[in-house]
Scaffold this motif. Structure first.
Motif, PDB file in Angstrom:
ATOM      1  N   GLU A 169      30.875  59.880  56.000  1.00  0.00           N
ATOM      2  CA  GLU A 169      31.744  60.804  56.706  1.00  0.00           C
ATOM      3  C   GLU A 169      31.310  60.797  58.125  1.00  0.00           C
ATOM      4  OE1 GLU A 169      31.006  65.199  56.624  1.00  0.00           O
ATOM      5  OE2 GLU A 169      29.753  64.744  54.942  1.00  0.00           O
ATOM      6  N   GLN A 170      32.312  60.806  58.869  1.00  0.00           N
ATOM      7  CA  GLN A 170      32.431  60.581  60.584  1.00  0.00           C
ATOM      8  C   GLN A 170      31.769  59.303  60.930  1.00  0.00           C
ATOM      9  OE1 GLN A 170      34.115  62.816  61.847  1.00  0.00           O
ATOM     10  NE2 GLN A 170      34.225  64.399  60.320  1.00  0.00           N
ATOM     11  N   ARG A 184      35.376  60.359  46.078  1.00  0.00           N
ATOM     12  CA  ARG A 184      35.457  60.791  47.296  1.00  0.00           C
ATOM     13  C   ARG A 184      35.070  62.400  47.285  1.00  0.00           C
ATOM     14  NH1 ARG A 184      41.384  59.373  48.444  1.00  0.00           N
ATOM     15  NH2 ARG A 184      41.442  61.407  49.149  1.00  0.00           N
ATOM     16  N   ARG A 211      32.536  65.774  49.329  1.00  0.00           N
ATOM     17  CA  ARG A 211      32.070  66.722  50.409  1.00  0.00           C
ATOM     18  C   ARG A 211      30.684  67.342  49.930  1.00  0.00           C
ATOM     19  NH1 ARG A 211      34.587  68.452  54.999  1.00  0.00           N
ATOM     20  NH2 ARG A 211      32.423  69.208  55.428  1.00  0.00           N
ATOM     21  N   ASP A 268      40.515  54.604  50.867  1.00  0.00           N
ATOM     22  CA  ASP A 268      40.446  55.273  52.416  1.00  0.00           C
ATOM     23  C   ASP A 268      41.683  54.481  53.179  1.00  0.00           C
ATOM     24  OD1 ASP A 268      39.494  52.490  52.422  1.00  0.00           O
ATOM     25  OD2 ASP A 268      37.723  53.258  53.548  1.00  0.00           O
ATOM     26  N   SER A 308      41.899  55.841  56.681  1.00  0.00           N
ATOM     27  CA  SER A 308      41.177  55.733  57.670  1.00  0.00           C
ATOM     28  C   SER A 308      41.714  54.472  58.714  1.00  0.00           C
ATOM     29  CB  SER A 308      39.934  54.602  57.359  1.00  0.00           C
ATOM     30  OG  SER A 308      40.162  53.493  56.757  1.00  0.00           O
ATOM     31  N   LEU A 355      43.189  56.964  61.346  1.00  0.00           N
ATOM     32  CA  LEU A 355      42.422  58.086  61.635  1.00  0.00           C
ATOM     33  C   LEU A 355      40.988  57.504  62.266  1.00  0.00           C
ATOM     34  CD1 LEU A 355      42.595  60.628  58.865  1.00  0.00           C
ATOM     35  CD2 LEU A 355      43.599  60.747  60.800  1.00  0.00           C
ATOM     36  N   ARG A 403      38.093  57.329  61.000  1.00  0.00           N
ATOM     37  CA  ARG A 403      37.022  57.591  60.363  1.00  0.00           C
ATOM     38  C   ARG A 403      37.458  58.681  59.382  1.00  0.00           C
ATOM     39  NH1 ARG A 403      36.432  62.825  62.770  1.00  0.00           N
ATOM     40  NH2 ARG A 403      37.459  63.106  64.993  1.00  0.00           N
ATOM     41  N   LEU A 404      36.623  59.001  58.492  1.00  0.00           N
ATOM     42  CA  LEU A 404      37.035  59.931  57.333  1.00  0.00           C
ATOM     43  C   LEU A 404      36.161  61.337  57.494  1.00  0.00           C
ATOM     44  CD1 LEU A 404      37.102  57.701  54.380  1.00  0.00           C
ATOM     45  CD2 LEU A 404      38.847  58.310  55.774  1.00  0.00           C
ATOM     46  N   GLU A 405      36.733  62.327  57.008  1.00  0.00           N
ATOM     47  CA  GLU A 405      35.787  63.742  57.268  1.00  0.00           C
ATOM     48  C   GLU A 405      35.025  64.022  55.955  1.00  0.00           C
ATOM     49  OE1 GLU A 405      39.072  64.995  54.441  1.00  0.00           O
ATOM     50  OE2 GLU A 405      39.012  63.606  56.321  1.00  0.00           O
ATOM     51  N   HIS A 406      35.101  62.940  55.150  1.00  0.00           N
ATOM     52  CA  HIS A 406      34.334  63.199  53.688  1.00  0.00           C
ATOM     53  C   HIS A 406      33.857  61.586  53.509  1.00  0.00           C
ATOM     54  CE1 HIS A 406      38.452  61.457  52.723  1.00  0.00           C
ATOM     55  NE2 HIS A 406      37.735  60.857  52.029  1.00  0.00           N
ATOM     56  N   SER A 407      32.834  61.863  52.275  1.00  0.00           N
ATOM     57  CA  SER A 407      32.152  60.177  52.134  1.00  0.00           C
ATOM     58  C   SER A 407      32.875  59.960  50.666  1.00  0.00           C
ATOM     59  CB  SER A 407      30.656  60.603  51.863  1.00  0.00           C
ATOM     60  OG  SER A 407      30.088  61.095  53.183  1.00  0.00           O
TER      61      SER A 407
END
Length: 235
Positions: free
Chosen positions: A42-43, A59, A61, A81, A84, A87, A89-93
């Motif tokens: 994430e991020q 996916r 958190r 993803d 992505s 975006l 980047r992702l807010e999760h892994s």
């Protein structure tokens, strides 16, 4: 053909032979990950999208208290993803639930696809919207369905999606995840998930044992889960 299962899942809009070839050519490389390995953190800045070719991906958190919420379980043919691309980047892994093989699609290649063809753009956009629809259905499960129904609904969904790509055997399918994974996907504790799996088995609906799901009564399982395929958009 790297994109075969993706196109088998998302059958509309129908691509021309030229667009199919362009989509296939956009893949840069394939890569393997062991079970439980992080694929996207994430991020972290991203420059490529990931298409799952083999295995299962989550996916998720993690909370500061150490609880994990699985947000999605992806099957072969899923872009895990694609969002992505805009975006970055992702807010999760994203992690491998099992050993997996993936193909990577650089963002600049995805951009070329969207410039090349309105049909390709619609297909990629549509697949992302279907992914979001599945996520909303999971929110309904965690927020409004009983524990046993959550698990029943998840089994119905996995069976339906895997059957579409030819990965079922009658009313059986491989789902090599743990009871902890099932608990994390449905907002339950592992102990509660275990009790609910036993309840589903005793009701003669479905059995989950060592990564194998056996549906005992498909009609009854669908009715118990309140399962409707509408949110999967299988046109």
């Amino acid at each position: 053909m790297i994109t075969r299962l993706f196109l088998q899942t998302h059958r509309t809009p129908v691509l021309s032979a030229e667009d199919c070839a362009a989509l296939e050519a956009a893949a840069a490389r394939t890569q393997e990950f062991a079970a439980k390995r992080i694929i996207v953190r994430e991020q972290t800045p991203l420059t490529q999208c990931t298409l799952l070719l083999n295995g299962f991906i989550e996916r998720f958190r993690d909370t500061p208290e150490g609880r994990r919420q699985i947000l999605a379980i992806h099957i072969p043919g899923d872009f895990v993803d694609l969002h992505s691309y805009p975006l970055k980047r992702l807010e999760h892994s994203v992690a491998a639930l099992t050993p997996v093989t993936v193909a990577t699609f650089p963002h600049d290649k995805v951009h070329e696809l969207t410039k090349r063809s309105a049909t390709l753009t619609e297909l990629l956009w549509r697949s992302t919207l279907v992914d979001a629809a599945i996520n909303r259905e999971w929110i309904v499960s965690v927020g409004a369905r009983s524990a046993a129904v959550r698990l029943a609904h998840l089994f119905c969904e996995m069976f339906t999606r895997l059957d579409r790509i030819g990965m079922t055997r009658g009313l059986e399918f491989d789902f090599p995840v743990t009871q902890i994974d099932l608990a994390d996907a449905t907002g339950l504790t592992a102990v509660h998930a275990n009790r609910m799996l036993r309840q589903l088995r005793e009701r003669r609906l479905v059995e989950f044992r060592q990564g194998l799901v056996t549906i005992i009564d498909w009609a009854a399982l669908k009715e118990f889960a309140g399962f409707d395929t509408g949110y999967l958009f299988f046109d």
